[in-house]
Structures are given as C-alpha cells and as structure tokens.
Design a protein around this motif. Structure first.
Motif, PDB file in Angstrom:
ATOM      1  N   LEU A  70       0.825  -1.207   0.000  1.00 20.52           N
ATOM      2  CA  LEU A  70       0.000   0.000   0.000  1.00 20.52           C
ATOM      3  C   LEU A  70       0.861   1.260   0.000  1.00 20.52           C
ATOM      4  O   LEU A  70       0.523   2.255  -0.643  1.00 20.52           O
ATOM      5  N   ARG A  71       1.971   1.207   0.715  1.00 21.69           N
ATOM      6  CA  ARG A  71       2.873   2.364   0.761  1.00 21.69           C
ATOM      7  C   ARG A  71       3.491   2.626  -0.605  1.00 21.69           C
ATOM      8  O   ARG A  71       3.658   3.773  -1.014  1.00 21.69           O
ATOM      9  N   LYS A  73       2.081   2.026  -3.393  1.00 21.70           N
ATOM     10  CA  LYS A  73       1.015   2.546  -4.257  1.00 21.70           C
ATOM     11  C   LYS A  73       0.641   3.981  -3.913  1.00 21.70           C
ATOM     12  O   LYS A  73      -0.210   4.578  -4.563  1.00 21.70           O
ATOM     13  N   GLY A  74       1.257   4.554  -2.866  1.00 20.40           N
ATOM     14  CA  GLY A  74       1.002   5.936  -2.493  1.00 20.40           C
ATOM     15  C   GLY A  74      -0.119   6.102  -1.483  1.00 20.40           C
ATOM     16  O   GLY A  74      -0.556   7.224  -1.244  1.00 20.40           O
ATOM     17  N   LYS A  75      -0.596   5.028  -0.920  1.00 24.10           N
ATOM     18  CA  LYS A  75      -1.681   5.098   0.073  1.00 24.10           C
ATOM     19  C   LYS A  75      -1.092   4.922   1.469  1.00 24.10           C
ATOM     20  O   LYS A  75      -1.270   3.901   2.117  1.00 24.10           O
ATOM     21  N   LEU A  76      -0.395   5.962   1.912  1.00 26.82           N
ATOM     22  CA  LEU A  76       0.331   5.883   3.177  1.00 26.82           C
ATOM     23  C   LEU A  76      -0.605   5.839   4.373  1.00 26.82           C
ATOM     24  O   LEU A  76      -0.321   5.148   5.357  1.00 26.82           O
ATOM     25  N   LEU A  77      -1.738   6.519   4.307  1.00 23.47           N
ATOM     26  CA  LEU A  77      -2.671   6.500   5.428  1.00 23.47           C
ATOM     27  C   LEU A  77      -3.238   5.091   5.634  1.00 23.47           C
ATOM     28  O   LEU A  77      -3.290   4.594   6.758  1.00 23.47           O
ATOM     29  N   ALA A  78      -3.629   4.433   4.555  1.00 23.04           N
ATOM     30  CA  ALA A  78      -4.141   3.062   4.668  1.00 23.04           C
ATOM     31  C   ALA A  78      -3.055   2.109   5.147  1.00 23.04           C
ATOM     32  O   ALA A  78      -3.318   1.198   5.943  1.00 23.04           O
ATOM     33  N   ALA A  79      -1.831   2.312   4.684  1.00 22.35           N
ATOM     34  CA  ALA A  79      -0.713   1.459   5.125  1.00 22.35           C
ATOM     35  C   ALA A  79      -0.442   1.656   6.611  1.00 22.35           C
ATOM     36  O   ALA A  79      -0.199   0.684   7.333  1.00 22.35           O
ATOM     37  N   ASN A  80      -0.488   2.902   7.075  1.00 22.86           N
ATOM     38  CA  ASN A  80      -0.277   3.166   8.504  1.00 22.86           C
ATOM     39  C   ASN A  80      -1.354   2.516   9.350  1.00 22.86           C
ATOM     40  O   ASN A  80      -1.065   1.921  10.388  1.00 22.86           O
TER      41      ASN A  80
END
Length: 109
Positions: A70-71, A73-80
């Motif tokens: 996810l990180r 792919k640029g989705k850092l909030l979802a990865a966190n």
C-alpha cells in the motif's frame, strides 16, 4: 515525515512480535528442548491452539507485506492504519512491562 516514522514504528513492533512468536513456537517443540527439560507445552495444546500459534506470525508477515505494498502505491494512510492496528496492543504491553520493570528495579527492595 511523521507518517513515515509511524509506519516504520508499526513495522518494527510487528517484526518484534513475529520474532517473539516464532521463538515461542520453537521453544515449545519437544525436539528442541534438552534431555532434562520439562514436557513440551505443545503436548498440552489443542489442534486449534497449534494452528493459531502457526497462523499468528504468518498473519503479521502478511500485514507487513500488505502495508509495504500500500505504501508503494502511495496510500500511506491506509498502510499506517493496516500496520499499526495489530502493533498497538503489543506496543502497549511492551511499554507497561518495561515501565513496571524499571519501577521494580528503582524502587524494589
């Protein structure tokens, strides 16, 4: 910058938990205990307990891999969120046990 720090903190806590569960599984195997060791704790576990003890590190590894995916792919909030949710209870346990150890060392008789 703080989001990256939070992500890596979650990954570190999950990695510590994976290593702890793997060492627990290895120490509960009867062939890894010495000749004079007490009976293995895995002997008294049910089949579901053995299955859960093997699935826990696999689940945490899958969570960390999904977090890195996810990180990327640029989705850092979802990865966190994904990485930190299983890490928070273990982090709380580490802080409580570490704090109690320090208190007992400083103020114990």
């Amino acid at each position: 910058m703080r989001a990256n720090w939070l992500f890596y903190l979650g990954v570190a806590v999950n990695t510590f938990t994976v290593l702890l569960t793997i060492s627990n599984m290895m120490l509960s195997q009867p062939f890894l205990q010495g000749e004079f060791a007490p009976p293995a704790s895995a002997d008294s576990m049910t089949e579901v307990g053995r299955l859960v003890s093997w699935l826990t590190p696999m689940f945490l590894v899958a969570v960390v891999v999904a977090g890195f995916w996810l990180r990327s792919k640029g989705k850092l909030l979802a990865a966190n969120i994904l990485v930190c949710l299983p890490a928070l209870p273990m982090l709380a346990a580490i802080v409580i046990c570490g704090g109690l150890a320090v208190l007992f060392i400083l103020f114990g008789n």
